[in-house]
Structure formats: C-alpha cells, structure tokens
Design a protein around this motif. Structure first.
Motif, short mmCIF file in Angstrom:
data_model
loop_
_atom_site.label_atom_id
_atom_site.label_comp_id
_atom_site.label_asym_id
_atom_site.label_seq_id
_atom_site.Cartn_x
_atom_site.Cartn_y
_atom_site.Cartn_z
N GLU A 110 -12.07 -5.81 -3.04
CA GLU A 110 -12.28 -4.64 -2.19
C GLU A 110 -13.63 -4.72 -1.49
OE1 GLU A 110 -9.83 -1.35 -4.85
OE2 GLU A 110 -11.94 -1.74 -5.29
N GLY A 111 -14.67 -5.09 -2.23
CA GLY A 111 -16.01 -5.19 -1.65
C GLY A 111 -16.09 -6.28 -0.59
N LEU A 112 -15.50 -7.43 -0.89
CA LEU A 112 -15.51 -8.53 0.09
C LEU A 112 -14.71 -8.15 1.33
CD1 LEU A 112 -15.06 -11.54 -2.35
CD2 LEU A 112 -17.12 -11.00 -1.01
N ALA A 113 -13.57 -7.47 1.13
CA ALA A 113 -12.76 -7.05 2.27
C ALA A 113 -13.52 -6.02 3.11
CB ALA A 113 -11.43 -6.48 1.80
N ALA A 114 -14.17 -5.06 2.45
CA ALA A 114 -14.93 -4.03 3.17
C ALA A 114 -16.07 -4.65 3.95
CB ALA A 114 -15.46 -2.98 2.20
N GLY A 115 -16.64 -5.73 3.44
CA GLY A 115 -17.73 -6.42 4.12
C GLY A 115 -17.26 -7.41 5.16
N GLY A 116 -15.94 -7.48 5.39
CA GLY A 116 -15.40 -8.39 6.40
C GLY A 116 -15.48 -9.85 6.00
N ARG A 117 -15.56 -10.12 4.70
CA ARG A 117 -15.76 -11.50 4.26
C ARG A 117 -14.48 -12.19 3.80
NH1 ARG A 117 -20.26 -11.48 0.20
NH2 ARG A 117 -19.88 -13.71 0.27
N LEU A 118 -13.33 -11.52 3.91
CA LEU A 118 -12.09 -12.17 3.49
C LEU A 118 -11.28 -12.71 4.67
CD1 LEU A 118 -10.83 -10.07 0.47
CD2 LEU A 118 -11.95 -12.29 0.49
N HIS A 119 -11.73 -12.44 5.87
CA HIS A 119 -11.15 -13.04 7.08
C HIS A 119 -9.62 -13.08 7.06
CE1 HIS A 119 -15.26 -14.09 7.88
NE2 HIS A 119 -15.33 -14.74 6.73
N GLY A 120 -9.00 -11.91 6.98
CA GLY A 120 -7.55 -11.84 7.07
C GLY A 120 -6.81 -12.07 5.78
N HIS A 121 -7.51 -12.20 4.66
CA HIS A 121 -6.86 -12.46 3.38
C HIS A 121 -6.73 -11.21 2.53
CE1 HIS A 121 -6.72 -16.78 3.84
NE2 HIS A 121 -7.97 -16.74 4.23
N VAL A 122 -6.77 -10.04 3.14
CA VAL A 122 -6.66 -8.82 2.36
C VAL A 122 -5.25 -8.76 1.78
CG1 VAL A 122 -6.83 -6.31 2.38
CG2 VAL A 122 -8.35 -7.67 3.81
N PRO A 123 -5.15 -8.80 0.47
CA PRO A 123 -3.82 -8.82 -0.14
C PRO A 123 -3.11 -7.48 0.00
CG PRO A 123 -5.48 -8.60 -1.82
CD PRO A 123 -6.21 -8.80 -0.51
N ARG A 124 -1.81 -7.53 -0.14
CA ARG A 124 -1.04 -6.29 -0.12
C ARG A 124 -1.58 -5.34 -1.18
NH1 ARG A 124 4.31 -8.72 -1.14
NH2 ARG A 124 4.48 -6.88 -2.44
N LEU A 125 -2.13 -5.88 -2.23
CA LEU A 125 -2.73 -5.09 -3.29
C LEU A 125 -3.67 -4.03 -2.72
CD1 LEU A 125 -3.36 -5.02 -6.46
CD2 LEU A 125 -5.26 -6.50 -5.88
N LEU A 126 -4.40 -4.37 -1.68
CA LEU A 126 -5.31 -3.41 -1.04
C LEU A 126 -4.64 -2.75 0.15
CD1 LEU A 126 -8.62 -5.48 -1.01
CD2 LEU A 126 -7.75 -3.99 -2.81
N ALA A 127 -4.05 -3.54 1.02
CA ALA A 127 -3.54 -3.03 2.29
C ALA A 127 -2.38 -2.07 2.10
CB ALA A 127 -3.13 -4.20 3.18
N ASP A 128 -1.52 -2.31 1.13
CA ASP A 128 -0.33 -1.47 0.95
C ASP A 128 -0.42 -0.57 -0.28
OD1 ASP A 128 0.66 -2.77 3.14
OD2 ASP A 128 1.98 -4.10 2.01
N ARG A 129 -1.62 -0.42 -0.82
CA ARG A 129 -1.77 0.35 -2.05
C ARG A 129 -1.27 1.79 -1.90
NH1 ARG A 129 -7.34 -0.39 -4.91
NH2 ARG A 129 -7.96 -0.33 -2.76
N SER A 130 -1.59 2.44 -0.79
CA SER A 130 -1.13 3.81 -0.60
C SER A 130 0.39 3.88 -0.52
CB SER A 130 -1.76 4.42 0.65
OG SER A 130 -3.11 4.72 0.42
N GLU A 131 0.99 2.93 0.15
CA GLU A 131 2.45 2.92 0.24
C GLU A 131 3.09 2.68 -1.13
OE1 GLU A 131 6.19 3.31 1.04
OE2 GLU A 131 4.61 3.88 2.43
N PHE A 132 2.49 1.82 -1.93
CA PHE A 132 3.01 1.53 -3.27
C PHE A 132 3.06 2.81 -4.11
CE2 PHE A 132 2.25 0.05 -7.69
CZ PHE A 132 3.40 -0.72 -7.86
N VAL A 133 1.96 3.56 -4.13
CA VAL A 133 1.90 4.80 -4.90
C VAL A 133 2.75 5.88 -4.24
CG1 VAL A 133 0.37 6.61 -5.80
CG2 VAL A 133 -0.33 4.21 -5.91
N ALA A 134 2.81 5.88 -2.91
CA ALA A 134 3.66 6.85 -2.21
C ALA A 134 5.12 6.67 -2.61
CB ALA A 134 3.49 6.71 -0.70
#
Length: 192
Positions: A110-134
């Motif tokens: 999460e920290g690396l993604a927020a800092g823009g350091r994952l360069h497109g590798h944000v896993p669904r774990l983060l990107a779709d987390r709200s949809e998963f719980v929804a």
C-alpha cells in the motif's frame, strides 16, 4: 529449443516467493538474493518469469489469490454472521503472530503504491478491495451504491487501525476503536 515452463512448478515458486516477501519485504526485492533463498539459480526464476517485472506482477496476483482465499475461508463469510463479526474475525486472524508478516507485506505494498513506486503493479488486493467487501455486503442484502460506500469506509478505517496497531503496538486502544467500527458497520448494513 527452450523448455516450456511448468505451470504447477511456477505456482509452487510463486507461493515460495510470497512467503519470502512476507519475511523480507518487497522494497528490496532482487532476483539473486531471492534465488539464493529459494535454493535455485536465477536461471530457474527467469525460466518461469521473463524478468523482475513479470515476477513482481505474478507474485502480486498470487498474494491476492491467497489473501482472498484466506478471507473466504474464515467462518461466517458465506453464512449469516454480521459483517462486523466478520471484520473482527478477519482482524483476529490477521493479527495472529504467524499471519503478521503478510499483513505487514500488504501495508508495505500500500505504501509503495501510494508513493507511485509500483509502476502499474498494484494488485487487485488493493485496487479491487472495496468491490471485494461490497460483494459480501450485497450478499447480506445491501444495495449496490450503499455497499460500495460502506465497504470503502470500512476498508479505509480497518487499514488505518491496523497500521496504527502495527506502528504503536497499542492493542487495547486500537481494538476498542475496531469494535466501534464493527458496530458502526453493522448499523450501516441494517440501515441500508
């Protein structure tokens, strides 16, 4: 002629890599130390993964798959337990000593993604987390718009509380706030 990578062996390697990252972190990932830890040569890794970026993408996907499977396997996910009860059960499971390395890895991601350091590798774990719980909320009868709103709020608060606990170690204070969050989520679900 190059050998075709064995999908079963690749999956086994991915599980080992996720476990390695849970213990060592993602920010310092390097192919050579990873290969040494796994008792393999870097050639074995490059046989299964085109490069470090491919390895990173595949590892993030595998972490996501494993994490969602762990969450779905918790008691009550498909039953009639309240969402607040499931949130608390998830917390208790994630905060068990053997599971803390994965929780820390997720927060590092999460920290690396927020800092823009994952360069497109944000896993669904983060990107779709709200949809998963929804999805869980919809299964409990919450309408679509409310489900996304509640899941977004619950995920943000849960993550913040978990980071608070991991950085301060103040379990009592943080878990009192978590219990309040669980009660609020159940109120929101009932109201929706």
């Amino acid at each position: 002629m190059a050998r075709t990578a064995d999908p079963a062996r690749r999956a086994e390697l991915l599980d080992q890599i996720v476990d390695y990252l849970a213990g060592h972190g993602l920010s310092t990932l390097s192919m050579r130390p990873l290969a040494e830890h796994l008792g393999k040569s870097t050639r074995v890794l490059t046989h299964h993964f085109a490069d470090k970026e491919d390895l990173l993408s595949a590892t993030m996907e595998r972490l996501d798959e494993r994490h969602r499977a762990w969450l779905r396997s918790l008691p009550g996910w498909t039953g009639s337990d309240s969402v607040g009860t499931i949130i608390r059960r998830t917390w208790d499971w994630q905060m068990e000593e053997p599971n803390l390395p994965v929780a820390r890895l997720i927060h590092e991601i999460e920290g690396l993604a927020a800092g823009g350091r994952l360069h497109g590798h944000v896993p669904r774990l983060l990107a779709d987390r709200s949809e998963f719980v929804a999805g869980l909320l919809r299964d409990r009868g919450v309408p679509e718009a409310a489900a996304l709103r509640i899941s977004t709020l619950a995920n943000a608060a849960y993550t913040g509380l978990q980071i608070d606990f991991l950085t301060t170690g103040d379990r009592t204070r943080v878990e009192e706030a978590l219990d309040q969050l669980c009660a609020l989520v159940d109120e929101w679900v009932t109201a929706a």
